[in-house]
Every structure is written in structure tokens, then in C-alpha cells.
Design an enzyme around this catalytic site. Structure first.
Site, PDB file in Angstrom:
ATOM      1  N   GLN A 230       6.804 -13.270  -0.453  1.00 45.26           N
ATOM      2  CA  GLN A 230       7.366 -11.989  -0.012  1.00 45.26           C
ATOM      3  C   GLN A 230       8.224 -12.143   1.240  1.00 45.26           C
ATOM      4  O   GLN A 230       9.184 -11.405   1.426  1.00 45.26           O
ATOM      5  CB  GLN A 230       6.240 -10.983   0.276  1.00 45.26           C
TER       6      GLN A 230
ATOM      7  N   ARG B 255      -4.358  -1.802  -9.240  1.00 42.40           N
ATOM      8  CA  ARG B 255      -4.680  -2.808  -8.216  1.00 42.40           C
ATOM      9  C   ARG B 255      -5.823  -2.285  -7.353  1.00 42.40           C
ATOM     10  O   ARG B 255      -5.891  -1.091  -7.070  1.00 42.40           O
ATOM     11  CB  ARG B 255      -3.450  -3.164  -7.351  1.00 42.40           C
TER      12      ARG B 255
ATOM     13  N   ASP C 233      -3.127  -3.169   3.944  1.00 40.59           N
ATOM     14  CA  ASP C 233      -3.404  -2.528   2.650  1.00 40.59           C
ATOM     15  C   ASP C 233      -4.651  -1.658   2.693  1.00 40.59           C
ATOM     16  O   ASP C 233      -4.834  -0.785   1.847  1.00 40.59           O
ATOM     17  CB  ASP C 233      -3.525  -3.589   1.564  1.00 40.59           C
TER      18      ASP C 233
ATOM     19  N   ALA D  99       0.787  -1.231   0.000  1.00 37.35           N
ATOM     20  CA  ALA D  99       0.000   0.000   0.000  1.00 37.35           C
ATOM     21  C   ALA D  99       0.826   1.292   0.000  1.00 37.35           C
ATOM     22  O   ALA D  99       0.680   2.115  -0.913  1.00 37.35           O
ATOM     23  CB  ALA D  99      -0.978  -0.038   1.166  1.00 37.35           C
TER      24      ALA D  99
END
Lengths: 348, 348
Positions: free
Chosen positions: A198, A95, A239, A54
Site C-alpha cells: 500500500q 472483512r 482500523d 476502515a
């Protein structure tokens, strides 16, 4: 202001040639930067996860608007404000879940409305300000979050909410870096975070770079880790946070929150207020991106599942506020979040 | 007795040339069988996960004893009972958690004690009996487990507790196959199951082969799946069950059990009584194998984590009996297991 020795990693940089992004798809094998000169490329980079999370997406989109303004003003100094609408749309469509994207685009658009003449200098100044504010917010949140941690302990984090995910030292990893420097965190366990890995690729890399001891685990091992009393806190980013304190974060976070509560492990969410969406009442209304099935069905370019198999690949999940012990923002800490407490914090 | 159309997959076969194992490391890309002619090779195959899961390991070890007996009796018809001790040790040391391994070796050793002359025929008969009993137990457990499922629903399974894990149609997948054939299960969600990806590679393959609809998920998505009400049961196998009903199973199972309870999803464990270890009072005493870090740090032969990163890789975890709704064995079903109920079932 910084955390000595723990603020060396950057993933988003503005240069005279355009916007430079560290390609996070290639880490940790390769540290390769890509330079972008238009909004189309930037939108594609966000969609393809050259850059991710984000706060970093918000900063990237703001610079994307600068690139678009350069191009559109050159195209037509008269009609550029109409032409740039298409670029805003491209960037906004990249996104769906991270609200910082829309927050940054709104902020750039508001500024743009009042601009006369060549807009590039003032838009660039605004994008840089968004970037700098995020750097400062990271440091401030780092201190606030570290204060919540008691005696020296090990913590667990999920996905990557570090320097690669933000403009500065990171949200969750900003707290962890600050707490490690202060002797409050002595070890970090990192979920590898399927399907995009990640944790294995980015969080482990950041912590190794900063000489912070890190042990990687498959996500399935997190509950066993908690059962053995090995971690006292789960610390993650977000996010999008709804007005009632429900938290959207990388898929797998919700499972950790349920397990943390069951095992008496504390659960901390670290995110700037640009991640808080007061227009959304609760988490069930947060749009959850579903990414291509192939991210689950394949691994490192090799198909692992049989050809006829299908996958469900939601990129985020929602953790109810009642499972969250603390939301840490640059405006302060909300413990045991409720709509009233969140509204109070946002005013502050 | 069989489930028409759902009993075609086999992973362990005895032939005149020795013991044939379907190499589960290569599935689903390649269906390759390896033939073993001595205990050393069989022990290595168990360690390297050519064959895997408690019931299949038990059957394999029994055939391994037959191979050892052939070799040792040929070596010395006088001293073979001493010589074969080494083979028993090799086989017993191959993997620590699955108790069926020790159960099968004990059964073979008991028989061997009373043998005069060439032992091969009687040992082979016993190994085949162990194999056949497992086939029958799978079918019986399939029916018992399917009876517990109410209206047609979707279920979630973890790892692979199927035909590849047993001698027959599987434990968890035996129940799922039976329930699917009976219209009680309409869809299967399969955890991909890191780090070894048994769900993606093996469970998805088995279900695709049998035309049972399967959707693969990253383990992090299981809690979101439950929150959305998409599954009514979690159905798993086990590698060892303690006398009080605590269940050791593939790492990640415990997290599912905690989440299942939180979401009101039922949790079923399916395992033959050869998996029940009445000598172990509770789950904390079950030895948990830790496998090489590299299984987490690398993927399909490619290092994914940075070189300096470390990993914790426990292969199993323990789910407390109080999180288990039903243990299904070939001797019957134990609901809400306790030590007293387990003891009663084992007598039956």
C-alpha cells in the site's frame, strides 16, 4: 473548507448508475473505476480490496446498503426489510477487523427500522451524510494533528491512510497534507508495506499526485531511518481502537511503534471516532484478519517462495496504548491514551 | 564432521574449468550454475549478487585471485605481480560492507608476496584452505550456538545466512540446522527480507530442501510474532562486526534487535572471526552500501511505485552491541559483547 491543492483524490463516489470505486489493486499503473449495483458485488469488492481501510470500507458499506434496498424494495415492497438482512450479513462478513464497517451498517440499520414506503431516498441521504462527515472529520483531524508537530521535520507513515482510505483527504495523510501545506512537514518517508504494498503503490501515488516529496523505504529500513534522526514523527491510521487506546493497524505498525519509542520518535494515530470501539476493552480482543498465505508467498502474480513453503499473513497488529503519543480524532486529541481519557474524549 | 542430512547445499565450487557459482538471483525457481574464468567476471558476480553474504564473498574473492593469477602469469611470467594489482582492486571494489572480502584478499596478497615462479598451485591451495576453514567454522559455530538454546522452541531468522551465504552449512542457519537436528529448534520463522527477498527465496528454499519446517512472514509481522511469544530467539548472520561488538547485517536486522529486546526475545549473531573488523571501533564507522533505488521501486522486474517516486535503499544496518545477547564465532561465544570481551575472544 479544504486544503487548497491537496484534496483532489477520491476513491468512492455515488452516481446515478450505482457505487463507483477506484480499483486500488491496479494503482498506480492504472486508474480504473468499477461500478457496483448490488450488495454482493460491494461485499466482494471489500473482501478483494478494490476498496480498503476502515473509513472507506464504512462509507462503501453504507452505499452498499442503499444498493441492497433498491434491489430488495423492487423485489418486494412488502418483505424487503426481511430480505435485506441477507445483504447486511454479506456486507458484515466481508472483512473482520475494521470496526467502521459495523458502525456504518448499524447506523444504516437503525435508520432503516423507522422507514415507511420506499427507503432508497432516506438511506441514500444517510450514506451521503456518513461520507460527508468523513470528509469533514478528515479536515478537522488534519488541523488537530498538524498542531502537534513542532518545527518543520520529516515524518514516516505506514500503509495508506490517505484519500484512498477515506472519504476525504485521509487520516494520517490528512495530517501530513495539512502539515505540509503549513510548512511543518518537509518530507515524507513511506514504508512500502508488505505484503500488499500500500505504501509503494498508494501512499507514494497520492503524495506524488499532490507534489509532496516522498521517499519510499523497505520496512526493514525504518529503524535505521530513526537511528539517523531523519524523522521526528511516525503518523499512521487505524482500523480499530479499543476503549483503552490500544490501536489495531496494518501489520508492521507495532514494530514501528516499538522502534519509535526506543529512538525518541513520536507516534501519532489518526482516526475518526467511528474507528473507536468502546465495546472492546483492550487490543488483545480485537479480531485480527489473517489473509491468504499467497499474498506473502507470491509477488505480482509470481511465486517467489519455494513451492513447499508456508506463510503466516496477519493483516493487522495491535500497538499498546503506552506506545502511542497521541490519538487524533475529529472530537479531539488524546495524548498518552488511557481508558479514562478515551471515554472523556468520546463524550466530547 | 558434518550435520547428517543437513549439509547438501553448496553455492561456491572450484572446478578445472574455473569458479562455479550457483546463481542466487534465480533461486528458488531455477538452480543454474555459472562458471567464471577471470577476476572481472567474479567481481561483477559479487556486485550483481550472483553470490552474496560476507563469508561466501570472501571465498569467492579468494578464488577470483586464483583466476587472476592464472591469467596474469600467462600474460607475463615476469610482471604478473604488477598486473594482478588491477584485479585485486576490481575485486575489492565489488561491494563495500562485507569485511570478509578484504580479509580474504589480504590473505591471498600476503601469500602472493612470497611466491616464486607459477603462483597458481599455491594460491589455489590457499583459496581452498579459506573455503575449508569456513566449512569447519560453520560446523563449530553451529554447535556453540545450539548450546545456547534451552528447551525446544521456534526461532526467527532474517535474510539468508545459510549454505548459500557461506562455504558450509551456514552461520545463522548452521546454528539452526544443528539445533534442529538436536531437537532444540522445532520451527523456523523466516523474514522475507525486502527488497531482495533473501528470506523468501533463499532461506525458505534451504530449509525446505532440508525438511526443516519454515514459515515465511513479511517483516512487519515480526513484532506481532514476538508479542505472541511464538519465538524465543532471533538468529542472524553478519557482514561486519566492529571491535566493540556492534553488528552490521542486512537491513531490517536492527529493527528486529530493538523488538527482540522489548519483548524479552534473545538475539544471537553468528559469524566467523573473518567478519570481525578490529580496526573499526564501533558500528557507526562501518561503510554501509546503498544499492540502486530500483530494488525498492520495482518488484520482479515490474515497477510498483509511481514513476516520480524515489527510494532510500541502504543494504545494511547497524545493531548496537548492547542489543546483542551473544556473538558466536568459531573462536567462541561472546555474551553481552563489549570491546574488552571481543578483544579477549579474538586472541583465543
Amino acid at each position: 473548507m479544504s486544503i487548497q491543492g491537496y484534496d483532489n483524490i477520491r476513491a468512492v463516489e455515488w452516481s446515478d448508475n450505482g457505487l463507483k470505486l477506484l480499483d486500488q489493486r491496479l494503482l498506480p499503473r492504472l486508474e480504473q473505476w468499477i461500478t457496483f449495483s448490488d450488495a454482493l458485488g460491494v461485499a466482494q469488492a471489500i473482501r478483494d480490496m478494490v476498496v480498503r481501510r476502515a473509513p472507506a470500507i464504512g462509507i462503501t458499506a453504507a452505499y452498499g446498503v442503499v444498493l441492497a434496498a433498491q434491489q430488495r424494495y423492487e423485489e418486494s415492497s412488502e418483505h424487503w426489510k426481511n430480505l435485506i438482512e441477507e445483504d447486511f450479513k454479506l456486507l458484515a462478513d466481508s472483512r473482520p477487523t475494521a470496526v467502521n464497517l459495523f458502525w456504518a451498517l448499524d447506523r444504516m440499520k437503525t435508520l432503516l427500522g423507522g422507514v415507511d414506503g420506499n427507503p432508497v431516498a432516506s438511506l441514500l441521504a444517510e450514506a451521503k451524510l456518513i461520507h460527508e462527515e468523513d470528509v469533514a472529520a478528515n479536515l478537522h483531524m488534519g488541523r488537530l494533528g498538524a498542531e502537534l508537530i513542532g518545527d518543520s521535520c520529516a515524518v514516516l507513515t505506514h500503509c495508506n491512510a490517505g484519500a484512498l482510505a477515506t472519504g476525504g483527504v485521509g487520516t494520517a495523510l490528512g495530517v501530513i497534507r495539512t502539515a505540509y501545506a503549513a510548512g511543518k512537514v518537509n518530507h515524507v518517508f513511506a514504508d512500502e508495506t508488505r505484503p500488499w504494498l500500500q505504501g509503494a503503490r498508494l501512499t507514494a501515488w497520492e503524495l506524488v499526485e499532490d507534489n509532496i516529496p516522498v521517499t519510499l523505504i523497505a520496512e526493514g529500513a525504518a529503524a535505521a531511518l530513526m537511528r539517523q534522526g531523519k524523522v521526528k514523527w511516525v503518523i499512521v491510521g487505524s482500523d480499530r481502537i479499543a476503549a483503552n487506546g490500544d490501536v489495531a493497524n496494518k501489520i508492521g505498525t507495532y514494530s514501528l511503534a516499538v522502534n519509535a519509542r526506543y529512538h525518541g520518535v513520536k507516534f501519532m494515530v489518526v482516526a475518526p471516532t467511528s474507528t473507536v470501539d468502546m465495546a472492546i476493552a483492550c487490543g488483545d480482543q480485537i479480531p485480527i484478519e489473517e489473509r491468504p498465505q499467497d499474498e506473502v508467498l507470491s509477488l505480482a502474480g509470481t511465486r517467489i517462495a519455494p513451492d513447499a513453503a508456508r506463510a503466516w499473513n496477519p493483516s493487522f497488529d495491535v500497538t499498546s496504548a503506552d506506545l502511542v503519543d497521541a490519538i487524533v480524532t475529529e472530537k479531539g486529541v488524546v495524548e498518552a491514551p488511557t481508558a479514562a481519557k478515551m471515554a472523556e474524549m468520546m463524550k466530547g
